[in-house]
Design a protein around this motif. Structure first.
Motif, mmCIF file in Angstrom:
data_model
loop_
_atom_site.group_PDB
_atom_site.id
_atom_site.type_symbol
_atom_site.label_atom_id
_atom_site.label_comp_id
_atom_site.label_asym_id
_atom_site.label_seq_id
_atom_site.Cartn_x
_atom_site.Cartn_y
_atom_site.Cartn_z
ATOM 1 N N ILE A 91 24.249 87.426 8.958
ATOM 2 C CA ILE A 91 24.029 87.873 7.650
ATOM 3 C C ILE A 91 22.653 88.875 8.065
ATOM 4 C CG2 ILE A 91 23.020 87.842 5.524
ATOM 5 C CD1 ILE A 91 24.560 85.181 5.329
ATOM 6 N N THR A 92 21.704 88.670 8.586
ATOM 7 C CA THR A 92 20.694 89.681 9.173
ATOM 8 C C THR A 92 21.201 91.234 9.598
ATOM 9 O OG1 THR A 92 19.027 87.661 9.019
ATOM 10 C CG2 THR A 92 18.353 89.665 9.984
ATOM 11 N N LEU A 93 21.984 90.826 10.604
ATOM 12 C CA LEU A 93 22.503 91.871 11.373
ATOM 13 C C LEU A 93 23.307 92.784 10.278
ATOM 14 C CD1 LEU A 93 23.442 90.328 14.747
ATOM 15 C CD2 LEU A 93 21.649 91.696 14.238
ATOM 16 N N LEU A 94 24.097 92.111 9.655
ATOM 17 C CA LEU A 94 25.116 92.766 8.616
ATOM 18 C C LEU A 94 24.226 93.635 7.722
ATOM 19 C CD1 LEU A 94 27.872 90.317 8.128
ATOM 20 C CD2 LEU A 94 27.918 92.128 9.455
ATOM 21 N N ASN A 95 23.163 92.986 7.210
ATOM 22 C CA ASN A 95 22.164 93.577 6.147
ATOM 23 C C ASN A 95 21.796 94.970 6.863
ATOM 24 O OD1 ASN A 95 21.863 92.380 3.507
ATOM 25 N ND2 ASN A 95 22.232 90.584 4.629
ATOM 26 N N TRP A 96 21.202 94.708 8.087
ATOM 27 C CA TRP A 96 20.561 95.919 8.831
ATOM 28 C C TRP A 96 21.690 96.987 8.874
ATOM 29 C CZ3 TRP A 96 16.565 98.216 10.192
ATOM 30 C CH2 TRP A 96 16.263 99.299 11.093
ATOM 31 N N PHE A 97 22.690 96.808 9.312
ATOM 32 C CA PHE A 97 23.924 97.699 9.221
ATOM 33 C C PHE A 97 23.991 98.622 7.788
ATOM 34 C CE2 PHE A 97 28.623 98.835 8.444
ATOM 35 C CZ PHE A 97 28.618 99.599 9.298
ATOM 36 N N TYR A 155 21.649 98.877 5.576
ATOM 37 C CA TYR A 155 20.688 99.502 5.374
ATOM 38 C C TYR A 155 20.640 100.597 6.437
ATOM 39 C CZ TYR A 155 15.403 100.813 5.868
ATOM 40 O OH TYR A 155 14.506 101.691 5.679
ATOM 41 N N SER A 156 21.103 100.868 7.630
ATOM 42 C CA SER A 156 21.208 101.955 8.393
ATOM 43 C C SER A 156 21.823 102.751 7.937
ATOM 44 C CB SER A 156 21.584 101.354 9.758
ATOM 45 O OG SER A 156 20.785 100.331 10.244
ATOM 46 N N ALA A 195 22.982 103.396 4.638
ATOM 47 C CA ALA A 195 22.605 103.523 3.283
ATOM 48 C C ALA A 195 21.473 104.784 3.444
ATOM 49 C CB ALA A 195 22.130 102.620 2.319
ATOM 50 N N THR A 196 20.497 104.651 4.543
ATOM 51 C CA THR A 196 19.543 105.613 4.746
ATOM 52 C C THR A 196 19.806 106.481 6.012
ATOM 53 O OG1 THR A 196 18.634 104.006 6.330
ATOM 54 C CG2 THR A 196 17.841 103.694 4.136
ATOM 55 N N LEU A 197 21.086 106.822 6.125
ATOM 56 C CA LEU A 197 21.410 107.803 7.307
ATOM 57 C C LEU A 197 21.016 109.232 6.982
ATOM 58 C CD1 LEU A 197 22.967 107.193 10.060
ATOM 59 C CD2 LEU A 197 24.879 108.080 8.827
ATOM 60 N N SER A 198 20.858 109.472 5.753
ATOM 61 C CA SER A 198 20.614 110.916 5.241
ATOM 62 C C SER A 198 19.197 111.056 4.797
ATOM 63 C CB SER A 198 21.758 111.515 4.394
ATOM 64 O OG SER A 198 22.740 111.339 4.449
ATOM 65 N N TYR A 199 18.457 110.048 5.139
ATOM 66 C CA TYR A 199 16.833 110.048 4.653
ATOM 67 C C TYR A 199 16.203 110.304 5.764
ATOM 68 C CZ TYR A 199 18.244 107.922 0.126
ATOM 69 O OH TYR A 199 18.794 107.746 -1.383
ATOM 70 N N SER A 200 15.224 111.478 5.548
ATOM 71 C CA SER A 200 14.141 111.500 6.511
ATOM 72 C C SER A 200 12.995 110.349 6.483
ATOM 73 C CB SER A 200 13.376 112.757 6.422
ATOM 74 O OG SER A 200 12.860 112.950 5.183
ATOM 75 N N THR A 201 13.043 109.722 5.143
ATOM 76 C CA THR A 201 11.927 108.846 5.124
ATOM 77 C C THR A 201 12.460 107.883 4.290
ATOM 78 O OG1 THR A 201 9.969 110.359 5.411
ATOM 79 C CG2 THR A 201 9.635 108.008 4.346
ATOM 80 N N PRO A 202 13.108 106.805 4.574
ATOM 81 C CA PRO A 202 13.933 105.867 4.021
ATOM 82 C C PRO A 202 13.091 105.110 2.920
ATOM 83 C CG PRO A 202 14.502 105.636 6.348
ATOM 84 C CD PRO A 202 13.258 106.221 6.127
ATOM 85 N N PRO A 203 13.829 105.042 1.720
ATOM 86 C CA PRO A 203 12.857 104.456 0.480
ATOM 87 C C PRO A 203 12.456 102.721 0.945
ATOM 88 C CG PRO A 203 15.257 104.644 -0.328
ATOM 89 C CD PRO A 203 14.913 105.290 1.238
ATOM 90 N N ILE A 208 32.551 102.432 5.152
ATOM 91 C CA ILE A 208 33.045 103.973 4.818
ATOM 92 C C ILE A 208 32.278 104.935 5.303
ATOM 93 C CG2 ILE A 208 34.046 105.452 2.853
ATOM 94 C CD1 ILE A 208 35.896 103.166 3.863
ATOM 95 N N GLN A 209 30.954 104.729 5.088
ATOM 96 C CA GLN A 209 29.745 105.594 5.419
ATOM 97 C C GLN A 209 29.863 105.708 7.066
ATOM 98 O OE1 GLN A 209 27.823 107.880 3.620
ATOM 99 N NE2 GLN A 209 27.086 108.375 5.786
ATOM 100 N N MET A 210 30.069 104.736 7.584
ATOM 101 C CA MET A 210 29.824 105.094 9.160
ATOM 102 C C MET A 210 31.098 105.853 9.541
ATOM 103 S SD MET A 210 30.274 101.873 11.948
ATOM 104 C CE MET A 210 32.021 101.801 11.740
#
Length: 358
Positions: free
Chosen positions: A15-21, A23-24, A26-34, A86-88
């Motif tokens: 679950i931790t690894l999937l949550n990291w995926f 997060y990664s 969702a923040t792909l387009s952010y220079s500084t992730p919120p 889908i984002q990937m």
């Protein structure tokens, strides 16, 4: 709890690894992730398996709403993971789409999927062709109620029973997973089922055995015909309808003295004009080696509950929802009257199904 420690560690890691995926992506387009997003996902990664663990302890009743919040987060996680995938795919294409879209999509779909808690189970009608003596017969099926889940309690069950009475069926069938909590806690919650006056039939699902308890005796006391590799014959218009039932396919893993044997359940020396088999899982159709039935009513799949899980259910079961002809038998998979885990549905529904023979 100690024997669950290793599986829980493995599940938490996954679950931790999937949550990291998530997060990664969702923040792909952010220079500084919120920061709020990272904190929310980190808390959720712990909260989800934690709520599952709490649901198996003596604290489950006192912390019911905490567990419910964990289940809701589980649903949000499933939906977010789908959009992260889908984002990937989008990131591999020459497209300029800001990744924040998946956060909004997750929020909107999660809120939409919670609407079932307001709507409740919907009555769904199907017409069935059958012999003349069954014309006009109304058979109602409920399945996978999971009474005992944090928000599927006696008040909710009373709503289900009220809708059953409104449908005015001639026969009522429950095809397993009626409960999802310890016997002593959940048994009193089933009292509204005694208000159903039509002849009623019950078979067990896998969750009755996971939770333990003499559910068969409890349902018998509520006026149900409990079918364990057995049948009842009903006379109608001078002809006979056979209703058979089997316990869940995996019952032998919980009770070594019990098996699921549809051939035994259907076997009869009487001349009957139509046979209905009640089985929790659609795959029970493959356990028929000698006998045949005209209609198999099942549940278990929840229709996938939250899209796209129906794809994975299809790998295990021959039908996820609705009708499918298998080996000459009309198999019906109920989408579930309640739900398991997240009180959410996406592209599926909570249903009370009425079959009317024409």
């Amino acid at each position: 709890m100690r024997r669950l420690a290793i599986p829980l560690i493995i599940i938490t890691t996954i679950i931790t690894l999937l949550n990291w995926f998530i997060y990664s992506m969702a923040t792909l387009s952010y220079s500084t992730p919120p920061m709020w997003l990272g904190v929310t996902i980190a808390v959720g990664a712990v909260f989800m398996p934690g709520s599952l663990m709490l649901s198996m302890t003596s604290l489950r009743e006192r912390l019911r709403y905490v567990i419910l919040a964990g289940y809701i987060w589980m649903g949000v996680f499933f939906i977010a993971f789908f959009f992260a995938f889908i984002q990937m795919m989008i990131s591999l294409l020459p497209l300029e789409i800001h990744s924040s879209w998946m956060l909004w999509a997750t929020l909107v779909i999660s809120i939409w999927s919670l609407r079932i808690n307001i709507l409740g189970p919907q009555i769904v009608n199907h017409k069935l062709k059958g012999p003349d003596f069954l014309r006009g017969l109304r058979v109602l099926q409920i399945s996978d109620l999971h009474v005992g889940m944090p928000n599927l309690r006696q008040t909710w069950l009373q709503t289900v029973v009220d809708r059953i009475k409104t449908a005015a069926p001639d026969l009522v069938m429950i095809t397993g997973d009626l409960v999802d909590a310890p016997f002593d806690e959940t048994s009193p919650l089933l009292d509204p089922l005694s208000q159903i006056t039509a002849p009623k039939f019950y078979v067990t699902g896998n969750h009755e055995y996971i939770r333990g308890g003499d559910w068969e005796a409890r349902l018998h006391n509520l006026g149900f015909h409990v079918l364990h590799n057995s049948h009842e014959v009903i006379e109608r218009n001078s002809e006979k309808l056979l209703i058979a039932g089997v316990p869940d396919q995996r019952v032998n893993g919980f009770r070594t003295n019990l098996e699921s044997n549809p051939d035994k359940a259907l076997k009869t020396s009487e001349n009957v004009g139509y046979k209905i088999l009640l089985a929790h899982e659609p795959s029970s159709v493959f356990d028929l080696t000698v006998e045949k039935c005209d209609l198999l009513l099942s549940g278990h799949t929840h229709g996938g509950q939250i899209f796209p899980f129906g794809i994975f259910v299809r790998m295990q079961q021959p039908v996820v929802s609705g009708f499918k002809k298998i080996n000459g038998i009309n198999v019906f998979a109920h989408q579930g009257t309640g739900f398991w885990g997240p009180p959410m549905r996406w592209f599926t529904r909570c249903e009370i199904v009425v079959f009317e023979f024409i």
